[in-house]
Design a protein around this motif. Sequence first.
Motif: not given
Length: 184
Positions: A10-11, A30-31, A145-146, A156-157
């Motif tokens: 995830x970018x 990135x995740x 949530x952010x 990305x999260x």
Amino acid sequence: MSILQQPLVFVDIETNGLSATTGRIIEVAAIRVEHGVVTKEYSQLLDPQTLVPNFITRLTGITQQDVANAPRFAHIAEELHQVLHGAIFVAHNVRFDYSFLQHEFGRVGKIFNPQLLCTVRLSRALYPEHRSHKLQNLIDRHGFTVTERHRAYDDAAVLWQFVQHVQHAFAPDVLQQALARQLA
């Protein structure tokens, strides 16, 4: 094999412009997720070697001073390439993030050509009753949530939260079909 069983990354990037040919990346995150587990997280401010316009600072909070002593892309390219390698590249408006990273990797002589998955298109496919599929709309609609919007890691999260959400919200066959249609 299900698309979600493959490695996913995830970018999100923040840039100092809208064109990959004239703009540069000022932040990348990135995740990497394998079999539903986060295996690697990467987040870095970058020196774009050009100015960070005021409108970008207002949007992201990233200032010229923040990136002045950050590494250049060439200095982090190998580590980032390893995080991304062999995974499906997942981003919101995926072609935007991908085009910037492809240009940056090209500048340092690295080939970057992953499979792409766009979460905007996935959201449109799964939630056709909604008009807008901007990232903020997904956050509001699903209660994600952010902490810091328009910062690479947090955005990305949110994408990882979205994919986890749709895994529970849709039957596996419906989700798999939607994912397969979006994969490029």
